[in-house]
Scaffold this motif. Structure first.
Motif, PDB file in Angstrom:
ATOM      1  N   PHE A   1      -6.055  10.343   1.000  1.00 45.33           N
ATOM      2  CA  PHE A   1      -7.542  10.189   1.516  1.00 45.33           C
ATOM      3  C   PHE A   1      -8.073   8.907   1.155  1.00 45.33           C
ATOM      4  O   PHE A   1      -7.903   8.490  -0.106  1.00 45.33           O
ATOM      5  CB  PHE A   1      -8.410  11.468   1.170  1.00 45.33           C
ATOM      6  N   ASN A   2      -9.083   8.257   1.856  1.00 47.42           N
ATOM      7  CA  ASN A   2      -9.916   7.441   1.307  1.00 47.42           C
ATOM      8  C   ASN A   2     -10.986   8.072   0.454  1.00 47.42           C
ATOM      9  O   ASN A   2     -11.056   9.127   0.271  1.00 47.42           O
ATOM     10  CB  ASN A   2     -10.543   6.326   2.290  1.00 47.42           C
ATOM     11  N   GLU A   3     -11.934   7.206  -0.154  1.00 47.10           N
ATOM     12  CA  GLU A   3     -12.870   7.776  -1.026  1.00 47.10           C
ATOM     13  C   GLU A   3     -13.699   8.833  -0.417  1.00 47.10           C
ATOM     14  O   GLU A   3     -14.266   9.744  -1.108  1.00 47.10           O
ATOM     15  CB  GLU A   3     -13.426   6.531  -1.592  1.00 47.10           C
ATOM     16  N   SER A   4     -14.138   8.393   0.851  1.00 48.87           N
ATOM     17  CA  SER A   4     -15.071   9.335   1.332  1.00 48.87           C
ATOM     18  C   SER A   4     -14.425  10.745   1.937  1.00 48.87           C
ATOM     19  O   SER A   4     -15.073  11.568   2.340  1.00 48.87           O
ATOM     20  CB  SER A   4     -15.868   8.661   2.534  1.00 48.87           C
ATOM     21  N   GLY A   5     -13.244  10.637   2.063  1.00 46.30           N
ATOM     22  CA  GLY A   5     -12.366  11.535   2.786  1.00 46.30           C
ATOM     23  C   GLY A   5     -12.267  11.622   4.104  1.00 46.30           C
ATOM     24  O   GLY A   5     -11.785  12.658   4.703  1.00 46.30           O
ATOM     25  N   ALA A   6     -13.067  10.727   4.924  1.00 47.21           N
ATOM     26  CA  ALA A   6     -12.956  10.557   6.219  1.00 47.21           C
ATOM     27  C   ALA A   6     -11.633  10.043   6.779  1.00 47.21           C
ATOM     28  O   ALA A   6     -11.602  10.491   8.076  1.00 47.21           O
ATOM     29  CB  ALA A   6     -14.277   9.741   6.760  1.00 47.21           C
ATOM     30  N   TRP A   7     -10.889   9.379   6.024  1.00 50.98           N
ATOM     31  CA  TRP A   7      -9.810   8.774   6.688  1.00 50.98           C
ATOM     32  C   TRP A   7      -8.603   9.395   5.784  1.00 50.98           C
ATOM     33  O   TRP A   7      -8.694   9.717   4.538  1.00 50.98           O
ATOM     34  CB  TRP A   7      -9.673   7.359   6.721  1.00 50.98           C
ATOM     35  N   LEU A   8      -7.574   9.313   6.398  1.00 51.24           N
ATOM     36  CA  LEU A   8      -6.157   9.623   5.702  1.00 51.24           C
ATOM     37  C   LEU A   8      -5.006   8.662   6.117  1.00 51.24           C
ATOM     38  O   LEU A   8      -5.083   8.197   7.131  1.00 51.24           O
ATOM     39  CB  LEU A   8      -5.809  11.007   6.271  1.00 51.24           C
TER      40      LEU A   8
ATOM     41  N   TRP B   1      -5.574   7.673   9.878  1.00 51.07           N
ATOM     42  CA  TRP B   1      -5.925   8.794  10.720  1.00 51.07           C
ATOM     43  C   TRP B   1      -7.376   9.096  10.729  1.00 51.07           C
ATOM     44  O   TRP B   1      -7.894   8.912   9.277  1.00 51.07           O
ATOM     45  CB  TRP B   1      -5.162   9.986  10.419  1.00 51.07           C
ATOM     46  N   ASP B   2      -8.121   9.584  11.604  1.00 51.88           N
ATOM     47  CA  ASP B   2      -9.216  10.145  11.667  1.00 51.88           C
ATOM     48  C   ASP B   2      -8.741  11.454  11.790  1.00 51.88           C
ATOM     49  O   ASP B   2      -8.298  12.077  13.160  1.00 51.88           O
ATOM     50  CB  ASP B   2     -10.309   9.977  12.892  1.00 51.88           C
ATOM     51  N   TRP B   3      -8.453  12.056  10.652  1.00 48.41           N
ATOM     52  CA  TRP B   3      -8.024  13.379  10.576  1.00 48.41           C
ATOM     53  C   TRP B   3      -8.751  14.639  11.259  1.00 48.41           C
ATOM     54  O   TRP B   3      -8.257  15.638  11.882  1.00 48.41           O
ATOM     55  CB  TRP B   3      -7.382  13.740   9.331  1.00 48.41           C
ATOM     56  N   VAL B   4      -9.839  14.542  11.270  1.00 52.29           N
ATOM     57  CA  VAL B   4     -10.821  15.706  11.943  1.00 52.29           C
ATOM     58  C   VAL B   4     -10.623  15.599  13.501  1.00 52.29           C
ATOM     59  O   VAL B   4     -10.557  16.408  13.939  1.00 52.29           O
ATOM     60  CB  VAL B   4     -12.239  15.373  11.481  1.00 52.29           C
ATOM     61  N   GLN B   5     -10.631  14.528  13.823  1.00 52.51           N
ATOM     62  CA  GLN B   5     -10.405  14.070  15.411  1.00 52.51           C
ATOM     63  C   GLN B   5      -8.921  14.005  15.656  1.00 52.51           C
ATOM     64  O   GLN B   5      -8.825  13.867  17.104  1.00 52.51           O
ATOM     65  CB  GLN B   5     -11.173  12.553  15.714  1.00 52.51           C
TER      66      GLN B   5
ATOM     67  N   GLN C   1       4.723   4.852  -0.887  1.00 52.74           N
ATOM     68  CA  GLN C   1       3.388   5.084  -0.961  1.00 52.74           C
ATOM     69  C   GLN C   1       2.443   3.903  -0.387  1.00 52.74           C
ATOM     70  O   GLN C   1       2.920   2.867  -0.210  1.00 52.74           O
ATOM     71  CB  GLN C   1       2.932   5.030  -2.642  1.00 52.74           C
ATOM     72  N   ALA C   2       1.223   4.405  -0.034  1.00 53.96           N
ATOM     73  CA  ALA C   2       0.364   3.655   0.477  1.00 53.96           C
ATOM     74  C   ALA C   2      -0.969   4.209   0.289  1.00 53.96           C
ATOM     75  O   ALA C   2      -1.316   5.276   0.620  1.00 53.96           O
ATOM     76  CB  ALA C   2       0.482   3.451   2.100  1.00 53.96           C
ATOM     77  N   LYS C   3      -1.749   3.429  -0.499  1.00 49.20           N
ATOM     78  CA  LYS C   3      -3.115   3.762  -0.914  1.00 49.20           C
ATOM     79  C   LYS C   3      -4.203   2.812  -0.849  1.00 49.20           C
ATOM     80  O   LYS C   3      -4.140   1.815  -1.203  1.00 49.20           O
ATOM     81  CB  LYS C   3      -3.050   4.256  -2.508  1.00 49.20           C
ATOM     82  N   PHE C   4      -5.308   3.396  -0.363  1.00 48.39           N
ATOM     83  CA  PHE C   4      -6.599   2.619  -0.420  1.00 48.39           C
ATOM     84  C   PHE C   4      -7.026   2.240  -1.822  1.00 48.39           C
ATOM     85  O   PHE C   4      -7.049   2.908  -2.669  1.00 48.39           O
ATOM     86  CB  PHE C   4      -7.780   3.323   0.374  1.00 48.39           C
ATOM     87  N   LEU C   5      -7.545   0.708  -2.102  1.00 41.88           N
ATOM     88  CA  LEU C   5      -7.779   0.442  -3.196  1.00 41.88           C
ATOM     89  C   LEU C   5      -9.180   0.611  -3.321  1.00 41.88           C
ATOM     90  O   LEU C   5      -9.978   0.848  -2.413  1.00 41.88           O
ATOM     91  CB  LEU C   5      -7.593  -0.849  -3.393  1.00 41.88           C
ATOM     92  N   PRO C   6      -9.633   1.686  -4.776  1.00 41.12           N
ATOM     93  CA  PRO C   6     -10.900   1.714  -4.675  1.00 41.12           C
ATOM     94  C   PRO C   6     -12.136   0.759  -4.516  1.00 41.12           C
ATOM     95  O   PRO C   6     -11.695  -0.317  -4.896  1.00 41.12           O
ATOM     96  CB  PRO C   6     -10.984   2.491  -6.192  1.00 41.12           C
ATOM     97  N   ASN C   7     -13.380   1.138  -4.101  1.00 42.62           N
ATOM     98  CA  ASN C   7     -14.379   0.215  -3.874  1.00 42.62           C
ATOM     99  C   ASN C   7     -14.217  -0.927  -3.088  1.00 42.62           C
ATOM    100  O   ASN C   7     -14.680  -2.073  -3.235  1.00 42.62           O
ATOM    101  CB  ASN C   7     -14.983  -0.106  -5.229  1.00 42.62           C
ATOM    102  N   SER C   8     -13.089  -1.057  -2.066  1.00 45.93           N
ATOM    103  CA  SER C   8     -12.688  -2.014  -1.416  1.00 45.93           C
ATOM    104  C   SER C   8     -13.320  -1.923  -0.009  1.00 45.93           C
ATOM    105  O   SER C   8     -12.962  -3.032   0.816  1.00 45.93           O
ATOM    106  CB  SER C   8     -11.161  -2.126  -1.416  1.00 45.93           C
ATOM    107  N   GLY C   9     -14.094  -0.987   0.455  1.00 44.10           N
ATOM    108  CA  GLY C   9     -14.718  -0.626   1.542  1.00 44.10           C
ATOM    109  C   GLY C   9     -13.679  -0.090   2.612  1.00 44.10           C
ATOM    110  O   GLY C   9     -13.781  -0.416   3.954  1.00 44.10           O
ATOM    111  N   ASP C  10     -12.527   0.242   2.146  1.00 45.76           N
ATOM    112  CA  ASP C  10     -11.445   0.620   2.847  1.00 45.76           C
ATOM    113  C   ASP C  10     -10.531  -0.461   3.578  1.00 45.76           C
ATOM    114  O   ASP C  10     -10.236  -0.126   4.717  1.00 45.76           O
ATOM    115  CB  ASP C  10     -11.773   1.923   3.741  1.00 45.76           C
ATOM    116  N   THR C  11     -10.730  -1.458   3.042  1.00 47.55           N
ATOM    117  CA  THR C  11     -10.061  -2.767   3.723  1.00 47.55           C
ATOM    118  C   THR C  11      -8.802  -3.250   3.046  1.00 47.55           C
ATOM    119  O   THR C  11      -8.302  -4.123   3.745  1.00 47.55           O
ATOM    120  CB  THR C  11     -11.089  -3.915   3.884  1.00 47.55           C
ATOM    121  N   ALA C  12      -8.488  -2.582   1.817  1.00 46.25           N
ATOM    122  CA  ALA C  12      -7.262  -2.925   1.210  1.00 46.25           C
ATOM    123  C   ALA C  12      -6.535  -1.982   0.740  1.00 46.25           C
ATOM    124  O   ALA C  12      -7.020  -0.831   0.420  1.00 46.25           O
ATOM    125  CB  ALA C  12      -8.049  -3.750   0.006  1.00 46.25           C
TER     126      ALA C  12
END
Length: 394
Positions: free
Chosen positions: A41-48, A60-64, A81-92
């Motif tokens: 998950f990203n930090e907010s949990g909205a994306w996967l 993914w927008d896992w809810v939709q 593995q593929a992981k969002f980098l923290p505090n990157s605005g979900d761009t990295a």
């Protein structure tokens, strides 16, 4: 029944035992063309994000239940593995794979705008990378070449060799790495022997105990005839505890403040960690539960304090679950395995835990473990054979 109703209708805390006992499969996300290696998950949990043996990454927008972005990773084989980098605005997004590459993707809304570059290269498979809490430009990687790289994206040459793990002058290949969430200088590694090793980057003097700050190894495993290795490890939310999962053995909890290298605090058993190797995790805001996938399609939840199995869910019929990832805030678990679909699990309105069926599953797993003792090879020799057979007989 909508997802929002299911969550809001439960008044129990996310980490409540009664809530875990109501977990069940809710829906699946379909899009990959081969088995899925890992989820995050990203930090907010909205994306996967999911990465796969098809060498693609999907966000993914896992809810939709829809893919927001999917792209070819640039790897020549499995993306582990593929992981969002923290505090990157979900761009990295940091990635590693079986060809030893470590790559970083800079994400844009359009798939044609992705910028992907290689930032490090292991000389063997790189199974895991470890994020540094709150840091958008630095992470660690580990590989079967026994090397740990520190990757700093602010540098012209991002990768620097932090560690080459040797024991009696022999390299120890690594399968897993994790940074202490409460101390960004400390990290733990595990791999092709029985020992969990903890390092402090400020105190890595190779002349003193090979630079190791602490070691942990259950003493009785030293006489185990199948020579288990460490397939996954993870720190608790506050860094005071460390879980380690051994193939064809159990899961062990260590106190990171302990000075006794052979003493574990708790042991969690009943699941089956054979092929492919399984990841483990804590669940709950205070790491109240231990959760792991298992062979034959089950997800196990143990209460950390009592070691009791409080839930055993069949997420996929007869196949293997190799990754489980908790949502950062909601009572949601996502999992993946060999059937190419992401599983979304959450609480229902009824208790779904079945103690009798759980006993039957444990009995089958114990029997399979006994059969394994008769024909055991090296874990990743078996893994390569499994991959070959999986592609021949999908």
């Amino acid at each position: 029944m909508s997802f929002s109703f299911r969550v809001s209708s439960s008044l129990r805390p996310v980490g409540a035992r009664a809530l875990v006992q109501c977990f069940q499969l809710q829906w699946e996300l379909k899009g990959h063309m081969d088995c899925i290696s890992t989820l995050q998950f990203n930090e907010s949990g909205a994306w996967l994000t999911s990465s796969s043996h098809d060498m693609r990454v999907i966000i993914w927008d896992w809810v939709q239940q829809r893919a927001l972005l999917e792209f070819d990773s640039g790897f020549t084989s499995n993306v582990f593995q593929a992981k969002f980098l923290p505090n990157s605005g979900d761009t990295a997004l940091a990635m590693c794979g079986s060809d030893g590459q470590v790559r970083v993707a800079q994400l844009c809304p359009s798939p044609a705008c992705q910028t992907i570059r290689r930032v490090a290269q292991h000389q063997a498979a790189a199974h895991k990378l470890a994020l540094v809490p709150h840091c958008p430009h630095r992470f660690l990687t580990s590989g079967e070449d026994a090397v740990v790289y520190n990757v700093d994206l602010q540098l012209d040459q991002p990768a620097s060799e932090l560690l080459v793990l040797k024991e009696k002058q022999k390299r120890v290949g690594l399968y897993t790495i994790f940074v202490n969430p409460n101390n960004i200088h400390e990290f733990a590694v595990g791999g092709q022997d029985l020992v969990v090793r903890i390092y402090d980057q400020r105190k890595m003097d190779q002349r003193v105990n090979n630079g190791v700050l602490k070691k942990f190894c259950p003493l009785h495993l030293l006489t185990n005839q199948i020579n288990p290795v460490i397939t996954s490890l993870v720190y608790s939310h506050d860094g005071t505890e460390l879980l380690a999962s051994y193939n064809d053995a159990d899961i062990y909890l260590f106190d990171t403040n302990s000075c006794d290298e052979t003493q574990y605090v708790k042991k969690y058993k009943g699941h089956r960690n054979s092929l492919p190797p399984k990841e483990i995790n804590f669940y709950g805001p205070r790491s109240q539960f231990v959760v792991s996938g298992s062979d034959y399609g089950h997800i196990f939840f143990w209460e950390k304090s009592s070691c009791q199995i409080v839930q055993c869910i069949e997420a996929v019929l007869g196949d293997t679950i190799n990754c489980v990832e908790p949502h950062p805030r909601l009572p949601i678990i996502v999992s993946c395995g060999l059937d190419m679909n992401v599983k979304i699990l959450g609480p229902s309105g009824i208790v779904t835990a079945d103690p009798e069926e759980t006993k039957n599953v444990m009995k089958r797993n114990k029997q399979a473990h006994g059969e394994c003792l008769m024909s055991h090879r090296n874990l990743f020799d078996n893994y390569m054979i499994w991959c070959l057979m999986h592609h021949i007989n999908p």
